[in-house]
Design a protein around this motif. Structure first.
Motif, PDB file in Angstrom:
ATOM      1  N   SER A  34       0.820  -1.228   0.000  1.00 53.84           N
ATOM      2  CA  SER A  34       0.000   0.000   0.000  1.00 53.84           C
ATOM      3  C   SER A  34       0.846   1.267   0.000  1.00 53.84           C
ATOM      4  O   SER A  34       0.347   2.341  -0.292  1.00 53.84           O
ATOM      5  CB  SER A  34      -0.924   0.018   1.227  1.00 53.84           C
ATOM      6  N   ASN A  35       2.143   1.168   0.353  1.00 51.28           N
ATOM      7  CA  ASN A  35       2.903   2.420   0.557  1.00 51.28           C
ATOM      8  C   ASN A  35       4.098   2.587  -0.387  1.00 51.28           C
ATOM      9  O   ASN A  35       4.933   3.456  -0.184  1.00 51.28           O
ATOM     10  CB  ASN A  35       3.356   2.538   2.017  1.00 51.28           C
ATOM     11  N   ASP A  41       2.067  -5.296   2.627  1.00 54.50           N
ATOM     12  CA  ASP A  41       1.830  -4.879   4.013  1.00 54.50           C
ATOM     13  C   ASP A  41       0.371  -5.132   4.399  1.00 54.50           C
ATOM     14  O   ASP A  41      -0.450  -5.524   3.563  1.00 54.50           O
ATOM     15  CB  ASP A  41       2.229  -3.411   4.205  1.00 54.50           C
ATOM     16  N   LEU A  42       0.076  -4.892   5.687  1.00 53.82           N
ATOM     17  CA  LEU A  42      -1.273  -5.193   6.191  1.00 53.82           C
ATOM     18  C   LEU A  42      -2.324  -4.291   5.555  1.00 53.82           C
ATOM     19  O   LEU A  42      -3.428  -4.742   5.231  1.00 53.82           O
ATOM     20  CB  LEU A  42      -1.307  -5.063   7.721  1.00 53.82           C
ATOM     21  N   ALA A  43      -1.977  -3.012   5.351  1.00 48.37           N
ATOM     22  CA  ALA A  43      -2.960  -2.110   4.734  1.00 48.37           C
ATOM     23  C   ALA A  43      -3.284  -2.591   3.318  1.00 48.37           C
ATOM     24  O   ALA A  43      -4.442  -2.528   2.876  1.00 48.37           O
ATOM     25  CB  ALA A  43      -2.424  -0.682   4.725  1.00 48.37           C
ATOM     26  N   ILE A  46      -5.655  -5.465   3.611  1.00 52.90           N
ATOM     27  CA  ILE A  46      -7.019  -5.008   3.936  1.00 52.90           C
ATOM     28  C   ILE A  46      -7.718  -4.512   2.656  1.00 52.90           C
ATOM     29  O   ILE A  46      -8.873  -4.830   2.402  1.00 52.90           O
ATOM     30  CB  ILE A  46      -6.990  -3.901   5.017  1.00 52.90           C
ATOM     31  N   GLY A  92       3.431  -2.672   8.812  1.00 54.74           N
ATOM     32  CA  GLY A  92       2.494  -1.710   9.395  1.00 54.74           C
ATOM     33  C   GLY A  92       2.631  -1.653  10.899  1.00 54.74           C
ATOM     34  O   GLY A  92       3.729  -1.798  11.450  1.00 54.74           O
ATOM     35  N   THR A  93       1.502  -1.475  11.563  1.00 52.63           N
ATOM     36  CA  THR A  93       1.502  -1.287  13.011  1.00 52.63           C
ATOM     37  C   THR A  93       0.500  -2.242  13.642  1.00 52.63           C
ATOM     38  O   THR A  93      -0.297  -2.878  12.944  1.00 52.63           O
ATOM     39  CB  THR A  93       1.041   0.139  13.352  1.00 52.63           C
ATOM     40  N   ASP A  96      -2.867  -1.356  12.591  1.00 56.54           N
ATOM     41  CA  ASP A  96      -3.249  -1.944  11.292  1.00 56.54           C
ATOM     42  C   ASP A  96      -3.714  -3.382  11.493  1.00 56.54           C
ATOM     43  O   ASP A  96      -4.660  -3.840  10.854  1.00 56.54           O
ATOM     44  CB  ASP A  96      -2.063  -1.964  10.316  1.00 56.54           C
ATOM     45  N   ARG A  99      -7.116  -3.433  12.799  1.00 59.24           N
ATOM     46  CA  ARG A  99      -8.054  -3.099  11.708  1.00 59.24           C
ATOM     47  C   ARG A  99      -8.283  -4.316  10.816  1.00 59.24           C
ATOM     48  O   ARG A  99      -9.380  -4.577  10.339  1.00 59.24           O
ATOM     49  CB  ARG A  99      -7.455  -1.977  10.845  1.00 59.24           C
ATOM     50  N   LEU A 100      -7.204  -5.067  10.589  1.00 60.70           N
ATOM     51  CA  LEU A 100      -7.330  -6.271   9.746  1.00 60.70           C
ATOM     52  C   LEU A 100      -8.271  -7.285  10.383  1.00 60.70           C
ATOM     53  O   LEU A 100      -9.155  -7.846   9.728  1.00 60.70           O
ATOM     54  CB  LEU A 100      -5.941  -6.900   9.529  1.00 60.70           C
TER      55      LEU A 100
END
Ligand code: GLC
Length: 557
Positions: A34-35, A41-43, A46, A92-93, A96, A99-100
């Protein structure tokens, strides 16, 4: 065949997802970035959950298993953990992660974390302290031993003859402490000491922490190596000329110790305290009978019989018969690929020799049909649903450190290529430079393109998962191999209640007729890899090259 009452799973609501469901393994580095740093990554995950579950166009899996996401120097793809209770910034964090979990649970999808508890990274603070001195709170967290002697030139000699799976001695000398430590894998992956009560407490508290985050279960990395014989005797050497050093020993003392059952019971009691959870143990280099002995309800074990089968009907028949005999009433897993092996489609096509793109799709669909209709819980490996194959990564660009240490071994980067999402730049995986090369066919073989075609590998996977969800026989029925009069055709029946499904798969490139088993009512085609129509058929059926068909009948027609 249709059980309309089957609905998407609600976490905690029913207890059978570990038996009835389908699990999808995500290799986080390679799934979706995502970045723009080139690493998944986790985002990113998602953002792509619709591909997996909860939407009209989803595959419809019941759970995802995430390969390790913890902080790690990444010398073994994250299976070298330096902090068990956080998320590596690459992915991520913790926020994140929460959120997942929330996003997955909203879709009725479970989340399984990979627990790597045989070893830590050498950068884990426990080891950083432990290597300093033989006293202090972490002194016995690892397997430290004095040398067995000293060589003529003053070098310390290892405590026993154990070897590392990744090559060389399993012992590394630590001058700071003046002792050797054990590492079944890389020297940067010291094995922990499960006989230390403090280590156990620390591990269990970590497990409870993740359960507190709402995870639905765990995959246990090389769990059967957790305990070694207490006095660490040398393993018996066995004659196996030409093979890896690991295969030249009988691993009597460095894994599968009887006390492991009690250790697993402790772990399982902690996991069982949260309703609806399940685990799957990764059996490390042991056979199917050993796998079966560790099984318990809601605690699955991988055996490798199917993963080791080659692309012939005879090889699959033998593997299935061995599984049925060994597992009996217990519930096996089904896995054809994972992050440690060449992808099954690549293996099967290599063995077939020269072929065209149609054969590749046909074999991918035939293999999927077997994987999703055998008795057991299927574990899909990301990318197989679009027919992804291994990439070639030259040795000088290898990211898999273990492969570099083991010259005779395959580089696992090959099966860890970035996921191909679309025809966009970098197949929609990243806006940056991908950490491993994309598959060379990513422009044409990607999720977006396959979603648009009813005849794609992806469309076949979706239909198979939907059929499995509707069919009690395919989800939970018993299994019997049958003979349909052609040695190149694998055939088996699945039965539950008054429903019977018959699966027939041709492994060769011929077209030929097979004899269907007699049934009280006519067989109907529930799904074919080659046709979208679902006709009723008589006692004979023509199977085209690599064609796989699921037939069904109920006692009531
Ligand atoms: C398991 C993992 C593998 C890893 C090894 C050591 O086999 O699947 O990727 O290298 O354990 O942690």
């Amino acid at each position: 065949m249709i059980d309309q009452s089957a609905s998407p799973a609600e976490p905690g609501a029913d207890d059978r997802w570990w038996r009835d469901g389908v699990v999808y393994q995500v290799y986080p580095r390679s799934f979706a970035d995502s970045n723009g740093d080139g690493v998944g990554d986790l985002a990113g995950l998602i953002e792509h959950l619709d591909h997996l579950a909860g939407g009209p166009e989803s595959l419809g899996v019941d759970a995802i298993w995430l390969s390790p996401i913890y902080p790690s120097p990444m010398l073994d793809g994250g299976y070298d953990v330096s902090d068990y209770s956080a998320v590596d910034p690459l992915f991520g964090t913790l926020a994140d992660f929460d959120r997942l979990i929330e996003a997955c649970h909203r879709r009725g999808t479970r989340v399984i974390l990979d627990l790597v508890m045989n070893h830590t990274s050498s950068q884990h603070p426990w080891f950083v302290h432990s290597r300093q001195s033989a006293s202090g709170p972490f002194a016995d967290f690892y397997l430290w031993r004095d040398p067995s002697g000293w060589s003529a030139d003053g070098q310390p000699e290892p405590p026993n003859n154990w070897v590392s799976w990744f090559g060389g001695s399993a012992w590394e000398w630590e001058p700071l402490r003046g002792q050797f430590y054990l590492h079944t894998f890389l020297p940067e992956q010291p094995d922990v000491n499960w006989r230390s009560p403090a280590l156990r407490r620390a591990m269990w508290s970590m497990v409870k922490g993740w359960l507190g985050h709402g995870v639905d279960g765990f995959r246990l990395d090389v769990f059967n190596a957790f305990l070694k014989a207490a006095d660490l005797p040398s393993n018996p050497e066995i004659a196996a000329s030409g093979s890896a050093p690991w295969d030249r020993q009988e691993h009597r003392y460095d894994k599968d110790q009887p006390e492991l059952h009690e250790l697993l019971a402790e772990f399982r009691a902690i996991v069982d305290a949260r309703p609806g959870t399940a685990t799957v143990g990764e059996l490390f280099t042991s056979g199917i009978d050993v796998a079966v002995a560790y099984w318990a309800p809601r605690h699955l074990i991988f055996d490798w019989v199917l993963l080791d089968a080659t692309w012939t009907a005879a090889s699959f028949r033998t593997a299935i018969a061995a599984r049925e005999a060994a597992w009996g009433d217990r519930w096996p897993t089904i896995a054809l690929s994972n992050h440690d092996h060449s992808r099954h489609l690549s293996r099967y096509l290599d063995a077939l020799g020269p072929h065209d793109g149609h054969a590749a799709d046909a074999v991918a669909k035939a293999a999927a049909t077997i994987e999703l209709t055998l008795r057991g819980t299927p574990f899909l490996y990301y990318g197989e649903e679009i027919g992804a194959q291994d990439i070639t990564v030259p040795r000088e660009l290898a990211r898999d450190r273990a492969a570099l240490r083991m010259p005779e071994w395959w580089n696992r980067d090959g099966c860890r290529a970035p996921m191909a999402w679309s025809g966009a730049t970098n197949a929609g995986f990243t806006s940056g430079a991908p950490w491993l090369p994309l598959p060379p066919d990513a422009r044409t073989r990607n999720v977006e393109r396959e979603a648009a075609s009813e005849r794609s590998v992806l469309a076949h996977y979706r239909r198979l998962l939907a059929l499995r969800r509707r069919s009690p026989a395919l989800r939970s029925g018993d299994l019997a191999l049958v003979d349909v009069g052609d040695p190149d055709v694998l055939a088996y029946l699945r039965r539950a209640g008054d429903e019977t499904a018959l699966v027939v798969v041709r492994f060769d490139g011929r077209t030929g007729k097979i004899e269907l088993p007699q049934a009280a009512t006519p067989w109907r085609v529930a799904l074919s890899s080659h046709d979208l129509a679902t006709p009723t058929v008589g006692s004979r059926l023509t199977l085209r090259p690599f064609e796989a068909i699921v037939l069904a009948h109920t006692m009531h027609g």
